[in-house]
Design an enzyme around this catalytic site. Structure first.
Site, PDB file in Angstrom:
ATOM      1  N   CYS A  89      -5.191  -2.320   3.597  1.00 28.81           N
ATOM      2  CA  CYS A  89      -6.101  -1.987   2.446  1.00 28.81           C
ATOM      3  C   CYS A  89      -7.209  -2.658   2.083  1.00 28.81           C
ATOM      4  O   CYS A  89      -8.265  -2.213   1.421  1.00 28.81           O
ATOM      5  CB  CYS A  89      -5.230  -1.840   1.158  1.00 28.81           C
ATOM      6  SG  CYS A  89      -3.877  -0.811   1.174  1.00 28.81           S
ATOM      7  N   GLN A 156       5.459  -1.108   0.755  1.00 28.38           N
ATOM      8  CA  GLN A 156       4.780  -1.461  -0.072  1.00 28.38           C
ATOM      9  C   GLN A 156       5.348  -0.919  -1.488  1.00 28.38           C
ATOM     10  O   GLN A 156       5.070  -1.432  -2.373  1.00 28.38           O
ATOM     11  CB  GLN A 156       3.012  -0.954  -0.151  1.00 28.38           C
ATOM     12  CG  GLN A 156       2.421  -1.560   0.862  1.00 28.38           C
ATOM     13  CD  GLN A 156       0.788  -1.307   0.840  1.00 28.38           C
ATOM     14  OE1 GLN A 156       0.457  -1.092  -0.188  1.00 28.38           O
ATOM     15  NE2 GLN A 156       0.372  -1.109   2.168  1.00 28.38           N
ATOM     16  N   ARG A 219      -8.042  12.521 -14.350  1.00 25.87           N
ATOM     17  CA  ARG A 219      -7.663  13.258 -15.244  1.00 25.87           C
ATOM     18  C   ARG A 219      -8.069  13.017 -16.529  1.00 25.87           C
ATOM     19  O   ARG A 219      -7.488  12.238 -17.333  1.00 25.87           O
ATOM     20  CB  ARG A 219      -5.871  13.135 -15.180  1.00 25.87           C
ATOM     21  CG  ARG A 219      -5.460  13.761 -13.813  1.00 25.87           C
ATOM     22  CD  ARG A 219      -4.019  13.275 -13.632  1.00 25.87           C
ATOM     23  NE  ARG A 219      -3.345  13.979 -12.571  1.00 25.87           N
ATOM     24  CZ  ARG A 219      -3.673  13.437 -11.314  1.00 25.87           C
ATOM     25  NH1 ARG A 219      -4.430  12.615 -10.811  1.00 25.87           N
ATOM     26  NH2 ARG A 219      -2.985  14.110 -10.180  1.00 25.87           N
ATOM     27  N   SER A 245      -1.858   4.196  -7.108  1.00 31.31           N
ATOM     28  CA  SER A 245      -3.100   4.750  -6.745  1.00 31.31           C
ATOM     29  C   SER A 245      -2.909   6.166  -6.216  1.00 31.31           C
ATOM     30  O   SER A 245      -1.998   6.358  -5.760  1.00 31.31           O
ATOM     31  CB  SER A 245      -3.756   3.811  -5.907  1.00 31.31           C
ATOM     32  OG  SER A 245      -2.673   3.855  -4.563  1.00 31.31           O
ATOM     33  N   HIS A 346      -7.611   5.722  -4.000  1.00 29.52           N
ATOM     34  CA  HIS A 346      -7.542   4.520  -2.929  1.00 29.52           C
ATOM     35  C   HIS A 346      -7.788   4.943  -1.597  1.00 29.52           C
ATOM     36  O   HIS A 346      -6.679   5.239  -0.971  1.00 29.52           O
ATOM     37  CB  HIS A 346      -6.174   3.565  -3.161  1.00 29.52           C
ATOM     38  CG  HIS A 346      -6.009   2.655  -2.549  1.00 29.52           C
ATOM     39  ND1 HIS A 346      -6.934   1.941  -1.796  1.00 29.52           N
ATOM     40  CD2 HIS A 346      -4.905   2.051  -2.183  1.00 29.52           C
ATOM     41  CE1 HIS A 346      -6.536   0.931  -1.052  1.00 29.52           C
ATOM     42  NE2 HIS A 346      -5.171   0.893  -1.339  1.00 29.52           N
ATOM     43  N   CYS A 376      -4.651  -6.258  -2.932  1.00 29.50           N
ATOM     44  CA  CYS A 376      -3.244  -6.657  -2.118  1.00 29.50           C
ATOM     45  C   CYS A 376      -3.512  -5.952  -0.822  1.00 29.50           C
ATOM     46  O   CYS A 376      -4.045  -4.920  -0.792  1.00 29.50           O
ATOM     47  CB  CYS A 376      -1.995  -5.944  -3.014  1.00 29.50           C
ATOM     48  SG  CYS A 376      -2.074  -4.553  -3.673  1.00 29.50           S
ATOM     49  N   GLY A 378      -1.005  -4.966   3.196  1.00 34.15           N
ATOM     50  CA  GLY A 378      -0.016  -4.955   4.220  1.00 34.15           C
ATOM     51  C   GLY A 378       0.291  -6.040   4.697  1.00 34.15           C
ATOM     52  O   GLY A 378      -0.629  -6.604   4.927  1.00 34.15           O
TER      53      GLY A 378
END
Length: 390
Positions: A89, A156, A219, A245, A346, A376, A378
């Site tokens: 990420c 994750q 939203r 996300s 994301h 963060c 992986g």
């Protein structure tokens, strides 16, 4: 040591899975960001010495030198190289760090760091699925790794739940955090806070081509009740799709330049890169590393969290930035001030330069000086960057 400067920073508006941007080939989507960075800066595109492209799911349309393919799809001359990197990420945040290091080392003067991910066209984990279907071995985690860490795979989702349990975050705690993300993103969109950072992309509709300029996942009518109605990802857990996300299509990029390039091309920087760091820790709980990476970065710079005006901490799951806030004793009013990935999406490999784009624009809009970005990744890794607005 020479400084590296951020000259331009831009991103697409996020597209939901199978939504507005699903018709865009990822190489073309990334190319539009490259074009925008060059056009907004007014430089000769031939002055770009490299393009470093972050992407996580490097299969299908995102395979075979995606960074170079983005250059070939853009208005940049074919003399500009391109490379693709994967730090999960944090891929495009690492692309930015590599670009900054190239400039700070004096080996290059003008580099674009970027990222792209079409999660509609190349779904998450699709590469692992292809390997399994084709009989290409047992997957990315060898028997030795599985034995060492006592797991068959690193998840994750499991890591996010472990953090929630470790810190005692309830389902309602995380749902309230998610609601705030949507509310902040809605306010930012309605106030025009994102206008200067978004690159419009044309999309086809029944009424003809229109420009996609607003993040599709927000939203505006979100409520604690609606978020709380979403089922948990595992029985007895507290993590849901609503407090994590959103799957997202998008691209982003940043033009990095040396002081010499600023003078040569008459450029005005948006920010100076003050600090960069990457660390790694426990690959099982995995997503907690931004806490420790940030602590180390602040000590290295002889700074305190109070010295930072704004921070972008990726909302991969609500439990991650919530743990970061608690452990850093940070001010929640300074974090993700325009909403985060829970509302905005994301797009994996594009998120690093996406978050930095939003951070730089927000610092300048609010008159802040220092900004910090972390996320963060992986495998239990985390990147941290501190920038100073100019």
């Amino acid at each position: 040591m020479p400084y590296a400067y951020i000259v331009e920073a831009a991103r697409t508006a996020g597209g939901r899975r199978k939504g507005a941007l699903s018709g865009w080939h990822p190489a073309d989507m990334a190319a539009e960001i490259l074009n925008a960075l060059v056009e907004r800066s007014g430089i000769d595109p031939a002055a770009i010495e490299d393009v470093i492209m972050g992407c996580v799911s490097q299969g299908g349309e995102q395979s075979t030198a995606l960074g170079r393919n983005a250059v070939l799809a853009s208005k940049l001359p074919r003399s500009v190289p391109g490379v693709t990197i994967d730090r999960q990420c944090g891929s495009s945040q690492q692309a930015l760090q590599f670009a900054a290091q190239a400039v700070m080392s004096g080996t290059q003067d003008m580099v674009i760091a970027a990222g792209v991910e079409s999660m509609s066209r190349v779904p998450m984990n699709s590469a692992i699925d292809v390997y399994a279907q084709a009989g290409m071995g047992k997957g990315p985690w060898s028997d030795r790794i599985q034995h060492t860490y006592g797991v068959r795979e690193f998840s994750q989702f499991r890591g996010a739940q472990m953090i929630a349990d470790k810190y005692g975050f309830t389902r309602e705690d995380m749902d309230r955090f998610a609601l705030e993300s949507h509310q902040r993103a809605a306010r930012a969109t309605e106030s025009g806070a994102f206008n200067s950072e978004i690159v419009p992309l044309d999309i086809g509709t029944s009424a003809g081509a229109v420009a996609h300029v607003q993040d599709e996942g927000i939203r505006y009518d979100a409520s604690l009740e609606s978020i709380g109605s979403v089922r948990t990802l595992q029985e007895g857990g507290t993590i849901t799709a609503a407090n994590a996300s959103q799957v997202c299509d998008g691209a982003s990029g940043i033009l990095v330049a040396s002081e010499a390039a600023l003078k040569t091309h008459g450029l005005e920087p948006s920010a100076r890169i003050a600090s960069l760091l990457v660390t790694a820790g426990d690959p099982v709980i995995m997503l907690e590393e931004p806490v420790f990476s940030t602590q180390k970065a602040l000590v290295r710079q002889n700074m305190k969290i109070e010295d930072i005006d704004l921070y972008e901490v990726n909302e991969a799951f609500a439990s991650v930035p919530m743990a970061w806030l608690r452990m850093l004793d940070a001010d929640p009013a300074r974090m993700n001030v325009n909403g985060g990935a829970i509302a905005l999406g994301h797009p994996l490999g594009a998120s690093g330069t996406k978050l930095m784009t939003t951070l730089v624009h927000a610092l300048r809009a609010r008159g802040g000086r220092f900004g910090l970005q972390t996320m963060c990744e992986g495998g239990g890794m985390a990147n941290v960057m501190i920038v100073e607005a100019m």
